[in-house]
Design a protein around this motif. Structure first.
Motif, PDB file in Angstrom:
ATOM      1  N   MET A   1     -50.360  37.824  14.716  1.00  0.00           N
ATOM      2  CA  MET A   1     -49.970  38.686  13.602  1.00  0.00           C
ATOM      3  C   MET A   1     -48.469  38.974  13.596  1.00  0.00           C
TER       4      MET A   1
ATOM      5  N   LEU B   1     -47.066  41.054  15.649  1.00  0.00           N
ATOM      6  CA  LEU B   1     -46.985  42.498  15.826  1.00  0.00           C
ATOM      7  C   LEU B   1     -46.618  42.905  17.255  1.00  0.00           C
TER       8      LEU B   1
ATOM      9  N   GLU C   1     -39.580  38.290   6.463  1.00  0.00           N
ATOM     10  CA  GLU C   1     -40.105  38.494   5.118  1.00  0.00           C
ATOM     11  C   GLU C   1     -41.354  37.645   4.874  1.00  0.00           C
TER      12      GLU C   1
ATOM     13  N   ARG D   1     -44.278  39.163   6.531  1.00  0.00           N
ATOM     14  CA  ARG D   1     -44.830  40.277   5.761  1.00  0.00           C
ATOM     15  C   ARG D   1     -45.694  39.767   4.622  1.00  0.00           C
TER      16      ARG D   1
ATOM     17  N   ARG E   1     -49.101  38.581   6.022  1.00  0.00           N
ATOM     18  CA  ARG E   1     -50.012  39.625   6.478  1.00  0.00           C
ATOM     19  C   ARG E   1     -50.801  40.164   5.296  1.00  0.00           C
ATOM     20  N   ALA E   2     -52.057  40.445   5.561  1.00  0.00           N
ATOM     21  CA  ALA E   2     -52.987  40.969   4.566  1.00  0.00           C
ATOM     22  C   ALA E   2     -53.395  39.926   3.528  1.00  0.00           C
TER      23      ALA E   2
ATOM     24  N   GLU F   1     -52.263  50.704  -0.972  1.00  0.00           N
ATOM     25  CA  GLU F   1     -50.930  50.268  -0.569  1.00  0.00           C
ATOM     26  C   GLU F   1     -50.865  48.750  -0.400  1.00  0.00           C
ATOM     27  N   VAL F   2     -51.945  48.163   0.108  1.00  0.00           N
ATOM     28  CA  VAL F   2     -51.974  46.712   0.280  1.00  0.00           C
ATOM     29  C   VAL F   2     -51.750  46.038  -1.069  1.00  0.00           C
TER      30      VAL F   2
ATOM     31  N   ARG G   1     -50.364  47.412  -3.718  1.00  0.00           N
ATOM     32  CA  ARG G   1     -49.022  47.716  -4.214  1.00  0.00           C
ATOM     33  C   ARG G   1     -47.982  46.785  -3.597  1.00  0.00           C
ATOM     34  N   ILE G   2     -48.218  46.415  -2.334  1.00  0.00           N
ATOM     35  CA  ILE G   2     -47.258  45.541  -1.670  1.00  0.00           C
ATOM     36  C   ILE G   2     -47.388  44.097  -2.163  1.00  0.00           C
ATOM     37  N   HIS G   3     -48.627  43.623  -2.247  1.00  0.00           N
ATOM     38  CA  HIS G   3     -48.817  42.189  -2.454  1.00  0.00           C
ATOM     39  C   HIS G   3     -49.235  41.803  -3.873  1.00  0.00           C
TER      40      HIS G   3
END
Lengths: 313, 621, 302
Positions: free
Chosen positions: B66, B68, B94, B97, B100-101, B127-128, B130-132
């Motif tokens: 991951m 992380l 970047e 990021r 991920r998810a 949020e996931v 909103r990010i992706h």
């Protein structure tokens, strides 16, 4: 949430009572005749008798305590031994400069210290962090009056940017009011900024080690989002706590700062009362400052519920 | 639940995850490699279990994938990690990021702390998106989140959406974490011991859920666990790791049935049986009898009505010389309360505790002190039960000197005891931190035996130990019982441990004794297996007889460690203990190199605003 | 980082390498922290202040309270190394003797508040009956800003070294009490304390052997901060005119004396001010180091 607030409000009652009892006890438990202490060294026997009667010092001590608490509840802080004015009205006439100074300091602190702490926490141990921490230790260690005189020396005497001392009421124009408030505010902020920056840094670092930060990263969130949205908000409770606790050092600072910069506020009043040995005034001011401190921390306690939904029991 | 794509067979030919010769090293001097030359693949729709004991490097491997790992502590030094052919070790921050998810996602071990406590659950899943999925509008996102909440079988999604994590149970939180991980239907799901911190019923449900969602989306799952029960249940293939290296890998049935390596064989075979040996009936004299024992805690709250909580009600038992009586039950069943009342660390509210004919339940002062030597205790956490400032010798002789034995005589006795518990007499001068967990537990047993007690109470005494060590300590207890004839009250939550050592078993539930009898009878009594329904209700309703419920739950969790070694402790002392000051001496670490915190933290944080939780250090005034 | 896998062999002896003495490693850590330049500088400053204070009479000083009307406001010269004040008193000598006062006040207040706080804290932590009462009183004392409490005490009892010491100590006590109490409460539930209870160890012995030793490291750390804070409070009190009698050469008194002439002779205020700030800075830096080494859990917090 409501029961929590009531609980916190009720919890301040024993503390306030204890404060009142401690303040009461100080005079009575001091070795020697309280009346003599109050009257000063060159008082006559008749004056002593007079003080004993007006202060009720001839009564049993528990009676004295209850009379004193009752007067407190009625907002009666007694009468100045020197001028004969009620302490409450003396306080009223001196409160404005102190409040201005305190508010300006709190605002400046939050604006400066929280970003400082966050920036330092981003990369613990790196140059920026060490710089912030160095400033913070210095803020702790350099006494307010030393900062004050250094500022006067450099910015007023050498550079002439600011007036050396004094206060201009806000009614006489906002410009001079603010101009004369700048140096005292900076001097007073020193300790406070140090304190808040330090706790912000350590609680943000603390929170950055939490599992939910890892979850946020696993979502693909940007580091700035992680820091501001997830970390800072979780770090808010300790930060707000320290802002509340720091009010104690703020009060000390107010006394010193007003003295250094010659501001006619409550802090000057404390010093004047001490020099004149005007004990009822000292007592009244101690009570006032302590109650303020308790009330501010009550506010902080209630603020917690805004930052942390878990605190609603 | 057979999977057609077993044994690595794959239509596309390309695995979702392909780890090749991965090395992970500690940053800094020495650069010790904690993961060495690890290679593994995971295909679409396949579940690969990575098993190993603590410290095997299995979680570090997962975090490496991951990206992380805490960069100050651990670094991937060589090898490659190909995610759908792309090497994530070379990806920019970047790009990582972005992946991920969307392509890879992770479910963590500790659901209690994996969610942000100050945001609603809905916001955190949202949020996931909103990010992706920036193109989605507010309403669409909400619909997606609701659908996801429903697909993990959370009741009343509307309410859950607006809840804060602390309002949900551990199982519900883990479902939320799964929502976060799977809402974008990633190709790879990494599950790092996702069920270890959950109670046994919930474990089962979460495993079923992961399997269900996996089949729906044909997700590749890399499942990290130490638990062979879980492996047997869900794995297609198994990778066994030890000390940072892959020991063996292969299809599940092959690994479980015919392991090639000794290490694997040891792991598989140390899963003990639930069927106890039959033992001869013990007819020795009674050393401990508990009669109608009750313990009620009163919770007095400001502004609150006084509330009584019955931790133990009407407990009756007898323990004979040389007998091991197991008290089993889940956490909160009152078994620890019973133990502490017997040792008189707590005062029973009612009833009798009779030791060798004398009722100690109401004794006080000197008479109680005198009776203390008759009953001794071994505690759960070996890292906290020896004073770190005293030499082992001082700790062991403490009881003897209390009862007037001279120092020389006490030391001589201590040397004998060390031999008895399988340690060298020469170590008496050392300090506790120089010993391992198992060795410390031996020392604690020696300390308890120094006073030649008639009754030994072992409160979860092996729960904090690794599997192999656990077996040794159990063997030691059995041996000591033979040699000294001490009666043992053995408290455990783990039926398999109880089966290994106990003659008699008492089952407790909600503070009450629900079954009592010879171990063989209690454990092999006809079991009516009840599948745990897929509900999020508290597990209390599950099961017909209490023991069958326990049995059913534990069948799926050959878990040898107590899920929360400190939890009982914390609950007991939550109100009393202040948050500050000394806590755990041992500091285990997260797989990603951060020091981990003990379980009490989330709760501690909640106490923060209380009067006593304030900063002690004052600002410089 | 990685937990070593426990050796399965029965009766395996502890690994030999693990036998590092704890005290020794603490000492090593302290030595190691000296590699940091600020820490080294802080140590040098503090040692200098201590040496100057201790050997003040033989370091070229004159009587710090001798008034010389002819030598008022002397600039830096052969006779007055740092100049003289409004009464012609030698600033250099006053600074050195002032250091004595500060150190005495700091040490005295730290020792007294820790001794009192330890006793009260242990009692509060161990005896439930007294706990509530003690803690309410402590809350009350703590709610009064310490400088005001000290001012009130001094103005009631009159200015002297002893009353100033008492006035500085009293507000510090509640914080020590809370620290000790919280440690005692925490340790109380440690398994090794419960083990001692079930071994029949008498209460007093449990306290001294198993519980109180846990407070030593945090108290040493707390002591350094009280030390700094007491020096600061004394200077503040004296500066405000509510501290030591004005003839005593303390840094705070020097600054109070110099205030009136600050615009003309800033050195009168700045010299003692800067020395005071440097001393406090050193103590605080060293206190932080001590805390990092002795009390790492606390260090994480603040």
């Amino acid at each position: 949430m409501f029961p929590y607030v009531i609980k916190r409000v009720l919890a301040t009652i024993p503390v306030m009572t204890m404060v009142a009892v401690v303040v009461f006890a100080m005079l009575r438990l001091t070795p020697g005749d309280p009346a003599a202490i109050l009257a000063g060294d060159d008082a006559s026997g008749a004056q002593l008798e007079q003080i004993r009667r007006t202060m009720g010092l001839d009564q049993p001590i528990l009676t004295q305590l209850f009379v004193w608490l009752k007067q407190l509840l009625q907002g009666d802080l007694g009468v100045s031994l020197i001028s004969g004015t009620p302490v409450v009205s003396m306080i009223g006439s001196r409160v404005a400069p102190t409040i201005s100074l305190a508010l300006a300091t709190i605002v400046l602190t939050i604006i400066v210290a929280v970003p400082m702490g966050v920036v330092a926490a981003r990369r613990p141990g790196k140059l920026l962090d060490r710089t912030v921490m160095t400033f913070s230790v210095m803020g702790f260690s350099i006494p307010t009056f030393v900062i004050g005189y250094l500022l006067i020396y450099l910015l007023s005497l050498k550079l002439g940017w600011f007036p050396v001392q004094g206060y201009s009421p806000i009614e006489k124009g906002i410009g001079p009011f603010l101009h004369r408030l700048v140096l005292p505010t900076i001097a007073l902020s020193g300790i406070y900024v140090a304190l808040v920056a330090r706790i912000t840094r350590s609680s943000v670092i603390d929170v950055m080690g939490e599992d939910y930060i890892r979850t946020a990263r696993a979502k693909g969130a940007r580091e700035s989002t992680v820091l501001l949205r997830h970390a800072l908000r979780n770090a808010a409770v300790p930060i707000v706590t320290v802002i509340g606790i720091g009010v104690a050092s703020l009060i000390t600072g107010v006394v010193v700062t007003e003295s250094v910069f010659n501001l006619p506020g409550l802090g000057r009043l404390v010093v004047e009362a001490v020099l004149a040995r005007d004990y009822p005034v000292i007592q009244g001011l101690i009570l006032l400052f302590s109650f303020t401190y308790v009330l501010i921390n009550l506010t902080v306690d209630i603020l917690y519920t805004v930052f942390d939904p878990r605190i609603r029991y | 639940m057979t999977n057609p794509k077993k044994d690595g067979g794959n239509a596309n030919g390309q695995p979702v995850l392909d780890v090749r010769n991965l090395d992970v090293s500690l940053v800094g001097a020495g650069q010790t490699r904690v993961v060495r030359d690890v290679s593994l693949t995971v295909n679409p729709g396949e579940t690969v279990c990575v098993v190993g004991e603590s410290g095997s490097g299995k979680s570090v491997t997962a975090f490496s994938i991951m990206g992380l790992l805490s960069s100050e502590a651990l670094r991937c030094t060589s090898g490659s990690i190909l995610l759908q052919g792309e090497n994530v070790l070379e990806a920019s921050a970047e790009r990582l990021r972005d992946l991920r998810a969307t392509t890879m996602a992770m479910v963590f071990q500790e659901p209690m702390t994996a969610l942000n406590p100050v945001e609603t659950v809905g916001d955190q899943i949202d949020e996931v998106l909103r990010i992706h999925r920036k193109e989605l509008g507010k309403r669409e996102r909400r619909q997606r989140v609701m659908a996801m909440l429903e697909s993990v079988h959370l009741p009343d999604p509307e309410r859950i959406y607006n809840s804060y994590p602390n309002q949900l149970s551990g199982g519900q939180r883990q479902r939320v974490v799964i929502c976060i991980a799977l809402i974008l239907e990633p190709k790879l799901l990494i599950a790092d011991e996702p069920t270890t911190a959950l109670d046994v019923t919930t474990q089962r449900q979460i495993l079923l859920l992961i399997r269900e969602l996996q089949e729906k989306h044909n997700t590749a799952v890399l499942f990290i666990t130490h638990d062979f029960g879980v492996v047997a249940d869900i794995a297609d293939r198994v990778v066994v790791m030890n000390r940072g290296e892959v020991v063996e890998m292969g299809p599940r049935d092959q690994i479980l049935a015919e392991p090639a390596e000794d290490y694997t064989r040891m792991l598989v075979s140390s899963v003990p049986s639930l069927v106890p040996d039959t033992r001869a009936e013990n007819r020795n004299e009674i050393v401990l009898s508990v009669k109608e024992l009750g313990k009620t805690y009163s919770e007095k709250g400001f502004l609150k009505r006084r509330r009584d909580v019955a931790a133990a009600v009407d407990i009756n038992l007898t323990l004979r010389r040389g007998e091991i009586l197991g008290v089993v039950g889940e956490s909160g069943s009152g078994k620890s309360t019973l133990a502490r009342c017997v040792v008189r660390l707590q005062d029973p509210t009612s009833g009798e505790v009779v030791i060798c004919g004398e009722n100690i339940a109401a004794l006080r002062g000197q008479t109680l002190q005198a009776m203390r030597k008759r009953v001794q205790m071994v505690f759960q956490d070996p890292y906290r039960s020896l004073n770190p400032r005293l030499t082992v010798g001082d700790s062991i002789t403490e009881g003897l000197t209390n009862f007037g034995v001279s120092r020389d005589a006490a030391l001589a006795r201590a040397r004998e005891l060390m031999t008895l518990v399988g340690l060298s007499p020469d170590v008496l001068q050392r300090f506790p931190h120089q010993f391992s967990g198992g060795q410390r537990q031996r020392l604690c047993i020696a300390r308890a035996l120094a006073l030649e007690p008639d009754v030994l109470v072992a409160d979860e005494a092996v729960s904090a130990l690794d599997v192999s060590v656990q077996a040794q300590v159990l063997a030691l207890l059995d041996d000591i019982r033979e040699k000294t004839g001490v009666g043992v009250l053995f408290i455990t939550h783990d039926l398999r441990v109880a089966a290994q050592i106990c003659d008699t078993i008492m089952v407790m539930q909600n503070g009450r004794m629900v079954e009592f009898g010879a171990a063989a009878d209690v454990l092999t009594a006809p079991v009516r297996p009840t599948r745990a329904p897929c509900s999020t209700q508290r597990p209390a309703a599950i099961g017909t007889s209490s023991i069958s419920a326990l049995y059913e739950r534990q069948r799926y969790a050959a878990d040898f460690r107590h899920p929360h070694p400190q939890r009982d402790d914390h609950r007991r002392h939550r109100r009393r203990a202040l948050r500050r000051g000394h806590r755990h001496r041992r500091r285990p670490h997260h797989a990603d190199g951060r020091p981990s915190r003990c379980q009490g933290r989330a709760r501690d944080r909640r106490q923060w605003p209380g009067g006593s939780a304030r900063l002690h250090r004052r600002p410089y005034a | 980082m990685m937990k070593t896998i426990q050796n399965p062999a029965v009766g395996e002896l502890p690994p030999v390498g693990a036998g590092i003495d704890r005290k020794n490693s603490t000492f090593n850590q302290l030595l190691l922290s000296l590699k940091s330049i600020p820490v080294l500088v802080a140590l040098v400053v503090l040692v200098t202040v201590v040496v100057l204070a201790a050997f003040a009479p033989v370091l070229g000083t004159v009587d710090p309270i001798a008034i010389n009307p002819g030598g008022r406001f002397s600039p830096i010269s052969e006779a007055y190394w740092l100049g003289s004040d409004a009464y012609g008193r030698d600033l250099y000598s006053r600074l050195l003797y002032g250091a004595r006062i500060s150190l005495i006040v700091g040490l005295g207040a730290a020792a007294a508040s820790i001794a009192a706080g330890l006793v009260i804290g242990v009692v509060a932590g161990y005896l439930k009956v007294l706990d509530a009462i003690i803690m309410r009183v402590m809350d009350g004392v703590m709610a009064i800003p310490s400088i005001l409490l000290a001012i009130a005490l001094v103005s009631l009892t009159g200015a002297s070294l002893v009353t100033v010491l008492v006035a500085i100590t009293v507000p510090e006590i509640p914080r020590v009490v809370r620290l000790v109490r919280s440690i005692i409460l925490n340790v109380r539930s440690e398994a090794y304390v419960e083990a001692a209870v079930s071994l029949g160890t008498p209460t007093l012995r449990i306290l001294t052997r198993h519980m109180v030793p846990n407070t030593i490291a945090p108290l040493i750390v707390q002591g350094t901060f009280i030390f700094a804070s007491a020096i600061l409070t004394e200077a503040t009190l004296s500066f405000l005119g509510a501290g030591l009698p004005t003839e005593i050469p303390s840094w705070g008194n020097m600054m109070a004396d110099g205030r009136m002439y600050f615009q003309l002779y800033p050195g009168l205020v700045l010299y003692p001010g800067i020395v005071l700030a440097l001393t406090l800075l050193s103590v605080n830096i060293l206190g932080d180091v001590l805390r990092d080494v002795l009390d790492p859990k606390m260090a994480k917090r603040t």
